[in-house]
Design a protein around this motif. Sequence first.
Motif, mmCIF file in Angstrom:
data_model
loop_
_atom_site.group_PDB
_atom_site.id
_atom_site.type_symbol
_atom_site.label_atom_id
_atom_site.label_comp_id
_atom_site.label_asym_id
_atom_site.label_seq_id
_atom_site.Cartn_x
_atom_site.Cartn_y
_atom_site.Cartn_z
ATOM 1 N N PHE A 174 0.246 -1.321 -0.020
ATOM 2 C CA PHE A 174 -0.498 0.170 0.298
ATOM 3 C C PHE A 174 1.002 1.445 -0.050
ATOM 4 O O PHE A 174 0.194 2.200 -0.387
ATOM 5 N N GLU A 175 1.726 0.976 0.487
ATOM 6 C CA GLU A 175 2.958 2.233 0.927
ATOM 7 C C GLU A 175 3.760 2.101 -0.951
ATOM 8 O O GLU A 175 3.474 3.754 -1.330
ATOM 9 N N MET A 176 3.406 1.909 -1.540
ATOM 10 C CA MET A 176 4.642 1.790 -2.639
ATOM 11 C C MET A 176 3.223 2.296 -3.838
ATOM 12 O O MET A 176 3.415 2.578 -4.779
ATOM 13 N N ALA A 177 2.331 1.530 -3.701
ATOM 14 C CA ALA A 177 1.567 2.044 -5.048
ATOM 15 C C ALA A 177 0.725 2.917 -4.211
ATOM 16 O O ALA A 177 0.381 3.437 -5.533
ATOM 17 N N GLY A 178 -0.004 3.221 -3.314
ATOM 18 C CA GLY A 178 0.338 5.041 -2.943
ATOM 19 C C GLY A 178 0.830 5.828 -3.816
ATOM 20 O O GLY A 178 0.168 6.722 -3.935
ATOM 21 N N LEU A 179 1.942 5.545 -3.341
ATOM 22 C CA LEU A 179 3.292 6.548 -3.890
ATOM 23 C C LEU A 179 2.615 6.991 -5.399
ATOM 24 O O LEU A 179 2.791 7.820 -6.179
ATOM 25 N N CYS A 180 2.966 5.680 -6.184
ATOM 26 C CA CYS A 180 2.730 5.570 -7.519
ATOM 27 C C CYS A 180 1.431 5.953 -8.137
ATOM 28 O O CYS A 180 1.451 6.736 -8.823
ATOM 29 N N LEU A 181 0.233 5.954 -7.607
ATOM 30 C CA LEU A 181 -1.277 6.384 -7.967
ATOM 31 C C LEU A 181 -1.218 7.662 -7.797
ATOM 32 O O LEU A 181 -1.192 8.240 -8.280
ATOM 33 N N GLY A 182 -0.384 8.223 -6.224
ATOM 34 C CA GLY A 182 -0.643 9.445 -6.084
ATOM 35 C C GLY A 182 -0.298 10.829 -7.053
ATOM 36 O O GLY A 182 -0.227 11.623 -7.236
ATOM 37 N N VAL A 183 1.394 9.800 -7.287
ATOM 38 C CA VAL A 183 2.743 10.657 -8.392
ATOM 39 C C VAL A 183 1.452 10.782 -9.370
ATOM 40 O O VAL A 183 1.579 12.285 -10.077
ATOM 41 N N ALA A 184 1.104 9.319 -9.823
ATOM 42 C CA ALA A 184 0.064 9.654 -11.054
ATOM 43 C C ALA A 184 -0.671 10.741 -11.517
ATOM 44 O O ALA A 184 -1.393 11.084 -12.211
ATOM 45 N N THR A 185 -1.687 10.747 -10.633
ATOM 46 C CA THR A 185 -2.989 11.411 -10.247
ATOM 47 C C THR A 185 -2.655 13.135 -9.406
ATOM 48 O O THR A 185 -2.523 13.748 -11.117
ATOM 49 N N VAL A 186 -1.743 13.193 -9.719
ATOM 50 C CA VAL A 186 -0.847 14.562 -9.578
ATOM 51 C C VAL A 186 -0.414 15.245 -10.746
ATOM 52 O O VAL A 186 -0.367 16.028 -11.713
ATOM 53 N N SER A 187 -0.365 14.399 -11.467
ATOM 54 C CA SER A 187 0.619 14.669 -12.522
ATOM 55 C C SER A 187 -0.290 14.985 -13.933
ATOM 56 O O SER A 187 0.185 15.716 -14.604
ATOM 57 N N PHE A 188 -1.350 13.811 -13.744
ATOM 58 C CA PHE A 188 -2.232 13.704 -14.772
ATOM 59 C C PHE A 188 -2.838 15.161 -14.543
ATOM 60 O O PHE A 188 -3.182 15.625 -15.857
ATOM 61 N N ILE A 189 -3.656 15.748 -13.367
ATOM 62 C CA ILE A 189 -3.959 16.731 -13.723
ATOM 63 C C ILE A 189 -2.948 17.965 -14.032
ATOM 64 O O ILE A 189 -3.219 19.416 -14.587
ATOM 65 N N ILE A 190 -1.707 17.714 -13.052
ATOM 66 C CA ILE A 190 -0.713 19.000 -14.278
ATOM 67 C C ILE A 190 -1.204 18.606 -15.590
ATOM 68 O O ILE A 190 -0.743 20.065 -16.181
ATOM 69 N N GLY A 191 -0.597 17.940 -16.284
ATOM 70 C CA GLY A 191 -0.319 17.577 -17.560
ATOM 71 C C GLY A 191 -2.346 18.655 -18.331
ATOM 72 O O GLY A 191 -1.663 19.042 -19.515
ATOM 73 N N TYR A 192 -3.411 18.023 -17.523
ATOM 74 C CA TYR A 192 -4.380 19.505 -17.897
ATOM 75 C C TYR A 192 -4.567 20.470 -18.191
ATOM 76 O O TYR A 192 -4.720 21.351 -18.666
ATOM 77 N N PHE A 193 -3.900 20.540 -16.941
ATOM 78 C CA PHE A 193 -3.547 22.212 -16.985
ATOM 79 C C PHE A 193 -2.279 23.003 -17.912
ATOM 80 O O PHE A 193 -2.119 24.176 -17.917
ATOM 81 N N ILE A 194 -1.551 22.299 -17.873
ATOM 82 C CA ILE A 194 -0.912 23.060 -18.803
ATOM 83 C C ILE A 194 -1.088 23.090 -20.579
ATOM 84 O O ILE A 194 -0.493 23.953 -20.918
ATOM 85 N N ARG A 195 -1.993 21.170 -20.880
ATOM 86 C CA ARG A 195 -2.602 21.483 -21.770
ATOM 87 C C ARG A 195 -3.358 22.867 -21.718
ATOM 88 O O ARG A 195 -3.410 23.587 -23.421
ATOM 89 N N GLN A 196 -4.183 23.101 -20.847
ATOM 90 C CA GLN A 196 -5.300 24.931 -21.370
ATOM 91 C C GLN A 196 -4.667 26.051 -21.054
ATOM 92 O O GLN A 196 -4.403 26.810 -21.820
ATOM 93 N N TRP A 197 -3.335 26.032 -21.002
ATOM 94 C CA TRP A 197 -2.669 27.041 -20.515
ATOM 95 C C TRP A 197 -1.272 27.256 -22.103
ATOM 96 O O TRP A 197 -1.711 27.840 -22.449
ATOM 97 N N LEU A 198 -1.073 26.620 -21.560
ATOM 98 C CA LEU A 198 0.089 26.865 -23.477
ATOM 99 C C LEU A 198 -1.123 26.107 -24.757
ATOM 100 O O LEU A 198 -0.804 26.535 -26.047
ATOM 101 N N GLY A 199 -1.954 26.532 -24.583
ATOM 102 C CA GLY A 199 -3.422 25.843 -25.774
ATOM 103 C C GLY A 199 -2.770 24.955 -26.718
ATOM 104 O O GLY A 199 -3.355 25.107 -28.007
ATOM 105 N N ILE A 200 -1.787 23.618 -26.687
ATOM 106 C CA ILE A 200 -1.442 22.590 -27.498
ATOM 107 C C ILE A 200 -3.050 21.634 -27.728
ATOM 108 O O ILE A 200 -3.453 21.083 -26.882
ATOM 109 N N GLU A 201 -2.566 21.678 -29.648
ATOM 110 C CA GLU A 201 -4.052 20.978 -30.128
ATOM 111 C C GLU A 201 -3.093 20.278 -30.930
ATOM 112 O O GLU A 201 -2.562 21.109 -32.015
ATOM 113 N N ILE A 202 -2.860 18.755 -30.949
ATOM 114 C CA ILE A 202 -2.003 18.296 -31.514
ATOM 115 C C ILE A 202 -3.267 17.040 -32.442
ATOM 116 O O ILE A 202 -4.287 16.294 -31.049
#
Length: 202
Positions: A174-202
């Motif tokens: 649970f410690e290792m899985a929590g860290l892994c999924l927690g970082v993935a969740t935060v990165s997913f959110i960051i990816g969304y905001f960066i996409r919106q901020w830069l207006g990237i359309e691919i």
Amino acid sequence: MEHGEEKAQINYEAVSDVVPEAKTYQQEEQQHEQQLLNLLDEDRLQYAGSIVLGLSDALVELTGALAGLTLALQNVKLIALSGLITGIAASMSMAASEYLSTRSEITKKNPVRAAIYTGVAYICTVILLILPYLFFENYYLDLTIALTTAVIIIAVFNFYISIAKGESFRERFFEMAGLCLGVATVSFIIGYFIRQWLGIEI
């Protein structure tokens, strides 16, 4: 299993004074325990720390990167390419770091072997996490498979370590899985905001 062997040996020692044949059984139990330990491969256990370093860093770093890239790029080929380049570079970096770290420590571990274990564990994890993006066009499905794969890798490895070292599987998992999924969740959110901020359309 190993704990059962230890209990059996204690029981044989307790009755050996009364029943001489118990000493023979005790020796057999000791041989049996040694065979079990050999099956677990003590060499790999000695380098378990190096393997953990490679696995944990790859799982946390790459799942986070893939989550962020998935939402930012939304193109499976670009995600796979970016993830693969990131993973290969990071695996070499981690292997080099483990070599230098082991060399500077007072330990019986061979620095080169420690680096190899770390690098191989890292790159194998990278390949397993990238594979879905090479087979499926739906990037959300790919991310789900990658995260599921990460959890399975964590479960299998921690089960092996918990059996070999007699440590708690649940706590480590649970410690290792929590860290892994927690970082993935935060990165997913960051990816969304960066996409919106830069207006990237691919």
